[in-house]
Design a protein around this motif. Structure first.
Motif, mmCIF file in Angstrom:
data_model
loop_
_atom_site.group_PDB
_atom_site.id
_atom_site.type_symbol
_atom_site.label_atom_id
_atom_site.label_comp_id
_atom_site.label_asym_id
_atom_site.label_seq_id
_atom_site.Cartn_x
_atom_site.Cartn_y
_atom_site.Cartn_z
ATOM 1 N N GLU A 1 -9.229 4.612 -4.396
ATOM 2 C CA GLU A 1 -8.613 5.801 -4.997
ATOM 3 C C GLU A 1 -8.006 6.707 -3.936
ATOM 4 O O GLU A 1 -7.040 7.413 -4.183
ATOM 5 N N LYS A 2 -8.611 6.680 -2.746
ATOM 6 C CA LYS A 2 -8.078 7.514 -1.649
ATOM 7 C C LYS A 2 -6.946 6.822 -0.911
ATOM 8 O O LYS A 2 -6.462 7.319 0.099
ATOM 9 N N GLY A 3 -6.550 5.644 -1.365
ATOM 10 C CA GLY A 3 -5.407 4.950 -0.758
ATOM 11 C C GLY A 3 -5.777 4.069 0.420
ATOM 12 O O GLY A 3 -4.896 3.551 1.110
ATOM 13 N N ARG A 4 -7.076 3.882 0.658
ATOM 14 C CA ARG A 4 -7.487 2.994 1.751
ATOM 15 C C ARG A 4 -7.458 1.551 1.284
ATOM 16 O O ARG A 4 -7.844 1.270 0.143
ATOM 17 N N VAL A 5 -7.047 0.670 2.193
ATOM 18 C CA VAL A 5 -7.160 -0.756 1.904
ATOM 19 C C VAL A 5 -8.619 -1.141 2.126
ATOM 20 O O VAL A 5 -9.217 -0.764 3.140
ATOM 21 N N GLY B 1 -1.070 1.928 11.144
ATOM 22 C CA GLY B 1 -1.232 3.257 10.550
ATOM 23 C C GLY B 1 -1.813 3.252 9.147
ATOM 24 O O GLY B 1 -1.758 4.258 8.442
ATOM 25 N N VAL B 2 -2.386 2.112 8.736
ATOM 26 C CA VAL B 2 -2.969 2.020 7.396
ATOM 27 C C VAL B 2 -4.468 2.310 7.483
ATOM 28 O O VAL B 2 -5.150 1.780 8.359
ATOM 29 N N PHE B 3 -4.959 3.132 6.587
ATOM 30 C CA PHE B 3 -6.404 3.381 6.545
ATOM 31 C C PHE B 3 -7.092 2.205 5.866
ATOM 32 O O PHE B 3 -6.623 1.731 4.831
ATOM 33 N N CYS B 4 -8.182 1.757 6.458
ATOM 34 C CA CYS B 4 -8.807 0.517 5.987
ATOM 35 C C CYS B 4 -10.316 0.581 6.167
ATOM 36 O O CYS B 4 -10.805 1.193 7.118
ATOM 37 N N ASN C 1 0.843 -1.201 0.000
ATOM 38 C CA ASN C 1 0.000 0.000 0.000
ATOM 39 C C ASN C 1 0.883 1.257 0.000
ATOM 40 O O ASN C 1 0.587 2.252 -0.675
ATOM 41 N N ALA C 2 1.997 1.188 0.742
ATOM 42 C CA ALA C 2 2.920 2.331 0.829
ATOM 43 C C ALA C 2 3.622 2.601 -0.495
ATOM 44 O O ALA C 2 4.133 3.693 -0.722
ATOM 45 N N MET C 3 3.639 1.609 -1.395
ATOM 46 C CA MET C 3 4.227 1.809 -2.730
ATOM 47 C C MET C 3 3.268 2.573 -3.633
ATOM 48 O O MET C 3 3.585 2.849 -4.796
ATOM 49 N N GLY C 4 2.071 2.838 -3.140
ATOM 50 C CA GLY C 4 1.090 3.552 -3.952
ATOM 51 C C GLY C 4 0.145 2.620 -4.696
ATOM 52 O O GLY C 4 -0.641 3.067 -5.527
ATOM 53 N N VAL C 5 0.226 1.325 -4.380
ATOM 54 C CA VAL C 5 -0.661 0.365 -5.035
ATOM 55 C C VAL C 5 -2.016 0.382 -4.322
ATOM 56 O O VAL C 5 -2.072 0.422 -3.097
#
Ligand code: UDP
Length: 244
Positions: free
Chosen positions: A127-131, A99-102, A45-49
């Protein structure tokens, strides 16, 4: 994450079986296993995937197993689907602690504990980067979470479905009992059928084949393999359409 980690995918769907959460236990969720997987998810996720997850429920209940013990199959499957919600909530918690949004989105309405599955909302979260963790499978009995994973991967337009297993990919025989088993690097969906290889159930395979979504099978126990798959390295086995 450093610049040397370059993802080849923009949006992925990762399928974990409930067993992946067992760790050293025989039932339920092992916090150590859960956190280790959550770290892998955080890293990609931190890679922007954009990462969506489907988690099974086999570490708690499977409908078929309950039916074998005499329970009505539909009730058993409903219990199995609820087991996947438990796993999804545990994963959400582990990710948030890192610290990951999910967001958990359930195919069955339980909207006091998680969101209902709404496709456009799921895509917005991604799209907002949430898992996004898709829970309760397809919401229907007689299906599996592999089928749910294929369905959701197609619905959200994932570039690939990454299926985590306990072995290094797809083999021509069981690699656990047969040391001479050969691992395929690439294979077509039709060959999976022709050779009767145990990759996923037929519904899940057909969904992926007919909608032209590649499937990469990798070993969750090999540290870093998920990351390598995201970087396009030849990890495990790629199953795709056409002659391979
Ligand atoms: N299940 C279901 N419909 C679905 C997905 C799952 O009824 O769309 C039920 C079914 O009883 C299944 C259980 O949920 O046995 C857990 O899912 P699965 O066996 O796929 O989990 P895994 O083997 O991946 O841990």
């Amino acid at each position: 994450m450093t610049d040397d980690h370059r993802p080849v995918y923009k949006r992925v769907l990762v399928k974990l079986s409930g067993e992946a959460l067992l760790g050293s236990q025989s039932y339920g969720v092992d916090p150590v296993a859960l956190t280790r997987i959550a770290r892998d998810i955080r890293d990609i996720n931190a890679m922007g995937v954009e990462v969506a997850l489907v988690i099974g429920g086999g570490n708690i209940f499977r409908g078929a197993g309950l039916a074998q013990l005499g329970m009505d199959r539909v009730t058993g499957d409903q219990i199995g689907m609820l087991a996947t919600v438990i796993n999804a909530l545990a994963m959400q918690d582990a990710l948030e602690r890192l610290g990951v949004f999910c967001r958990v989105m359930s195919a069955l309405k339980i909207n006091q504990v998680c969101e209902d599955y709404i496709r456009r909302r799921a895509i917005r979260h991604l799209e907002k980067g949430r898992v996004v963790v898709f829970a309760a499978g397809t919401g229907n009995p007689f299906f599996t979470t592999d089928s749910a994973a294929s369905l959701r991967a197609i619905e959200i337009g994932a570039d690939v479905m990454l299926k985590a297993t306990k072995v290094d990919g797809v083999f021509d025989a069981d690699p656990v009992s047969n040391p001479d088993a050969h691992r395929y690097e690439r294979i077509s969906y039709d060959q999976v059928f022709a050779k009767n290889l145990a990759v996923m159930d037929a519904t899940a395979i057909v969904m992926c084949r007919d909608n032209n979504i590649p499937l990469q099978v990798f070993n969750l126990n090999n540290e870093g393999d998920l990351m390598r798959a995201i970087e396009g390295e030849p990890v495990g086995t790629v199953v795709e359409r056409g002659e391979a």
